[in-house]
Motif scaffolding. Sequence first.
Motif, PDB file in Angstrom:
ATOM      1  N   VAL A   3       5.481 -83.318  15.324  1.00  0.00           N
ATOM      2  CA  VAL A   3       5.086 -84.188  14.215  1.00  0.00           C
ATOM      3  C   VAL A   3       6.192 -85.187  13.883  1.00  0.00           C
ATOM      4  N   VAL A   4       7.405 -84.916  14.303  1.00  0.00           N
ATOM      5  CA  VAL A   4       8.518 -85.823  14.034  1.00  0.00           C
ATOM      6  C   VAL A   4       8.521 -87.007  14.993  1.00  0.00           C
ATOM      7  N   THR A   5       8.239 -86.740  16.251  1.00  0.00           N
ATOM      8  CA  THR A   5       8.400 -87.756  17.302  1.00  0.00           C
ATOM      9  C   THR A   5       7.692 -89.080  16.996  1.00  0.00           C
ATOM     10  N   PRO A   6       6.436 -89.084  16.512  1.00  0.00           N
ATOM     11  CA  PRO A   6       5.777 -90.382  16.265  1.00  0.00           C
ATOM     12  C   PRO A   6       6.412 -91.195  15.140  1.00  0.00           C
ATOM     13  N   LEU A   7       7.254 -90.573  14.317  1.00  0.00           N
ATOM     14  CA  LEU A   7       7.808 -91.257  13.156  1.00  0.00           C
ATOM     15  C   LEU A   7       9.248 -91.715  13.359  1.00  0.00           C
ATOM     16  N   LEU A   8       9.819 -91.471  14.534  1.00  0.00           N
ATOM     17  CA  LEU A   8      11.189 -91.893  14.788  1.00  0.00           C
ATOM     18  C   LEU A   8      11.276 -93.414  14.848  1.00  0.00           C
ATOM     19  N   LEU A   9      12.346 -93.971  14.307  1.00  0.00           N
ATOM     20  CA  LEU A   9      12.552 -95.408  14.434  1.00  0.00           C
ATOM     21  C   LEU A   9      12.806 -95.759  15.888  1.00  0.00           C
ATOM     22  N   PRO A  10      12.163 -96.776  16.425  1.00  0.00           N
ATOM     23  CA  PRO A  10      12.367 -97.125  17.833  1.00  0.00           C
ATOM     24  C   PRO A  10      13.776 -97.653  18.088  1.00  0.00           C
ATOM     25  N   ASP A  11      14.326 -97.280  19.234  1.00  0.00           N
ATOM     26  CA  ASP A  11      15.624 -97.797  19.707  1.00  0.00           C
ATOM     27  C   ASP A  11      16.746 -97.553  18.696  1.00  0.00           C
TER      28      ASP A  11
ATOM     29  N   MET B 128      16.398 -83.753  20.737  1.00  0.00           N
ATOM     30  CA  MET B 128      16.122 -85.187  20.612  1.00  0.00           C
ATOM     31  C   MET B 128      17.189 -85.915  19.799  1.00  0.00           C
ATOM     32  N   ALA B 129      18.203 -85.192  19.308  1.00  0.00           N
ATOM     33  CA  ALA B 129      19.195 -85.777  18.419  1.00  0.00           C
ATOM     34  C   ALA B 129      20.469 -86.144  19.161  1.00  0.00           C
ATOM     35  N   THR B 130      21.045 -87.290  18.787  1.00  0.00           N
ATOM     36  CA  THR B 130      22.354 -87.694  19.296  1.00  0.00           C
ATOM     37  C   THR B 130      23.459 -86.864  18.661  1.00  0.00           C
ATOM     38  N   ARG B 131      23.305 -86.606  17.367  1.00  0.00           N
ATOM     39  CA  ARG B 131      24.262 -85.772  16.621  1.00  0.00           C
ATOM     40  C   ARG B 131      23.495 -84.641  15.956  1.00  0.00           C
ATOM     41  N   ARG B 132      24.118 -83.453  15.947  1.00  0.00           N
ATOM     42  CA  ARG B 132      23.499 -82.270  15.357  1.00  0.00           C
ATOM     43  C   ARG B 132      24.470 -81.700  14.318  1.00  0.00           C
ATOM     44  N   VAL B 133      24.072 -81.752  13.056  1.00  0.00           N
ATOM     45  CA  VAL B 133      24.956 -81.390  11.952  1.00  0.00           C
ATOM     46  C   VAL B 133      24.487 -80.069  11.347  1.00  0.00           C
ATOM     47  N   THR B 134      25.349 -79.067  11.371  1.00  0.00           N
ATOM     48  CA  THR B 134      25.057 -77.789  10.741  1.00  0.00           C
ATOM     49  C   THR B 134      25.976 -77.617   9.533  1.00  0.00           C
ATOM     50  N   ASP B 135      25.782 -76.528   8.807  1.00  0.00           N
ATOM     51  CA  ASP B 135      26.656 -76.212   7.679  1.00  0.00           C
ATOM     52  C   ASP B 135      26.816 -74.699   7.638  1.00  0.00           C
ATOM     53  N   SER B 136      27.831 -74.212   8.346  1.00  0.00           N
ATOM     54  CA  SER B 136      28.025 -72.771   8.445  1.00  0.00           C
ATOM     55  C   SER B 136      28.299 -72.134   7.091  1.00  0.00           C
ATOM     56  N   ALA B 137      28.852 -72.900   6.134  1.00  0.00           N
ATOM     57  CA  ALA B 137      29.136 -72.345   4.814  1.00  0.00           C
ATOM     58  C   ALA B 137      27.871 -71.931   4.079  1.00  0.00           C
ATOM     59  N   GLU B 138      26.741 -72.537   4.414  1.00  0.00           N
ATOM     60  CA  GLU B 138      25.479 -72.243   3.752  1.00  0.00           C
ATOM     61  C   GLU B 138      24.651 -71.208   4.502  1.00  0.00           C
ATOM     62  N   CYS B 139      25.163 -70.707   5.614  1.00  0.00           N
ATOM     63  CA  CYS B 139      24.451 -69.687   6.374  1.00  0.00           C
ATOM     64  C   CYS B 139      24.716 -68.310   5.777  1.00  0.00           C
ATOM     65  N   SER B 140      23.860 -67.377   6.064  1.00  0.00           N
ATOM     66  CA  SER B 140      24.010 -66.035   5.504  1.00  0.00           C
ATOM     67  C   SER B 140      25.244 -65.327   6.041  1.00  0.00           C
ATOM     68  N   HIS B 141      25.654 -65.629   7.268  1.00  0.00           N
ATOM     69  CA  HIS B 141      26.840 -65.031   7.867  1.00  0.00           C
ATOM     70  C   HIS B 141      27.707 -66.154   8.442  1.00  0.00           C
TER      71      HIS B 141
END
Length: 633
Positions: A107-115, A138-151
Amino acid sequence: MIVDLPSTSTAAIGKQLVQLRNEVGALALGRVLTLIVVVDDDAADEAVEIATEASRQHPCRIIVVISGSRRGANRIDGQIRVGGDAGASEVVIMRLFGKLAEHGQSVVTPLLLPDSPVVAWWPREAPSDLRHDPIAAMATRRVTDSAECSHPRAMLTRLAETYQPGDTDLSWTRITLWRGLLAAALDGPPYESVTAATVAGAPDSPSTDLLAAWLAWALRVPVTREDTQAGSGICAVGLERSSGSIDLARPGDLVATMTQPGQPDRRISLRRRGDAECLADELRRLDADETYADVLRKGSARLGHHEGSQPLGRGERVEARGRTRAAQPCGATSDGRRRGRLLALNRRHDHPRQGFRVHPDEAPRHPVDLSHRAHRPDHEGAAVMSEHPTNAPLVVVHPDKQGVSDAAGARLLLALLDTLCVRDDAHVVLTGGSLGSDMLASAGRSPLARLVDWSRVHLWWGDERYLPDGDPDRNETQNRAALLDHLPLDPAKIHGMAGPDRSDSAEASAAAYATELRAHGGGLFDVVLLGMGPDGHVASLFPQHPAQLVSDAIAVAVHDSPKPPPDRVSLTFECLARSRQVWLLVAGADKAPAVCRALTPGAQRWDVPAAGVRGLDATLWLVDVEAASELPS
């Protein structure tokens, strides 16, 4: 404007976006990327608020994917936010139900900004292996937040095991200011190697773990990880050296104290960074963060996976008041060495590149050490031990011109932060040319720039072309375009040299500038920034030019300049030397012969003016590899 689209489809959402574009305006014009936010329903509102705030610096299309109940029929409940409800972006929120909840990428793919680049962010729990997640793919950058994870600590381990270029974590971004301050502390005298380090912070703080891993990786020394009260974040860092320790402690959330031997304690603004600010930093760069990769994989291994070492968090529990105390060391280098490696300025966000210091116990690739150990008093009378006498330069070589400008910009911000902690105002002399403007532009991109109280900064110039205000060839005009016009500066503290539109002659301009300097203490500067020409000139003091001979004035009129225009105004050698620090910024192969001549013992300023400028506390040459190519190896 908020438009709700219950039980909708991606096609309907796309159609509604087009309709809003026609009614409200071209929403997507100027959007620089697509930000995909993958979050559970209970954290969705906060995540949207954070992403919207971050997008004010990086206009983008924000697509929020919320996984609802997997029972029942497939359904998308959509919402579009534009205008004031979306900051500088357009926000598409989709709650997925049924089997669609497991196929967010479809459902995300059709809404991505082109180029446009795609960045994915997981504000809470992230996939256990980003390499196999469809949205991450599909992402150039992948941002996580380990501080907000349960472990959190287990999450860091998984991130290290599954790292791929483009991964990053907000727990890493939160330590940017800590890394900058520690790097700056090691950039000053007495230039000793670090033998051990201690990092104190909460056991549930992955940022503390990453800071400890960074020190272990960058310095190649044993690092002790000490636990403080849960929820306290990073509390203190101690770096052990032979003359005593450098301690940076933050007992609260706003102000830290830096303690060093032979120097007064300094109070430094070191507030906890908000999630929106950290996310905005991550959106600023879309290339792989090599430093984060090394720290995550190699630095963490030094802390917890060597034979005989203790896992992270097993150190002595301490309260973070002032300096930390060593407990059990958590690792060492594989060959058992304890000699610290000099700390390079960070290659993060503001993109300073890795450089190296010319140092007698290193094996330098270009210049050799140019000084010997000396004992001297600093300008305020405190005795300090330095490996570099006052009149001997320190040379730091960076890979390229961009590295020089980035490093100089970072150093300038840190110098201003330090100065404003102990004095009411800071006085800086700026330089012109492309490198001077690039340095200011780089400083403006740094998150440290927001911590400086610019209303207390006085700006001066080492020289100026005798041209009217606003002329594009004036140093002031170029510096204003690069950064100054975008800062909250006090106009009364921007001290430009008058041109023919405000003075009768270059001599009158020089006299007026001298008067203005005397009104502000006679020209005792905190930092003087200088470029250098291929002939070795600095400011507008040229080789074998009679303006050099003026010794009883603060500023001098320069006529018949070898470089156009022929008429200029320049500070004199005597005035330039009234600075606590002098930094020379030099890049390019055409400058290499002059760099070599200026740094040759016995060089005379009459022939090589750059050889004649020294700071009261430090003289620093920031050069690139090409400019350093003729120095002895």
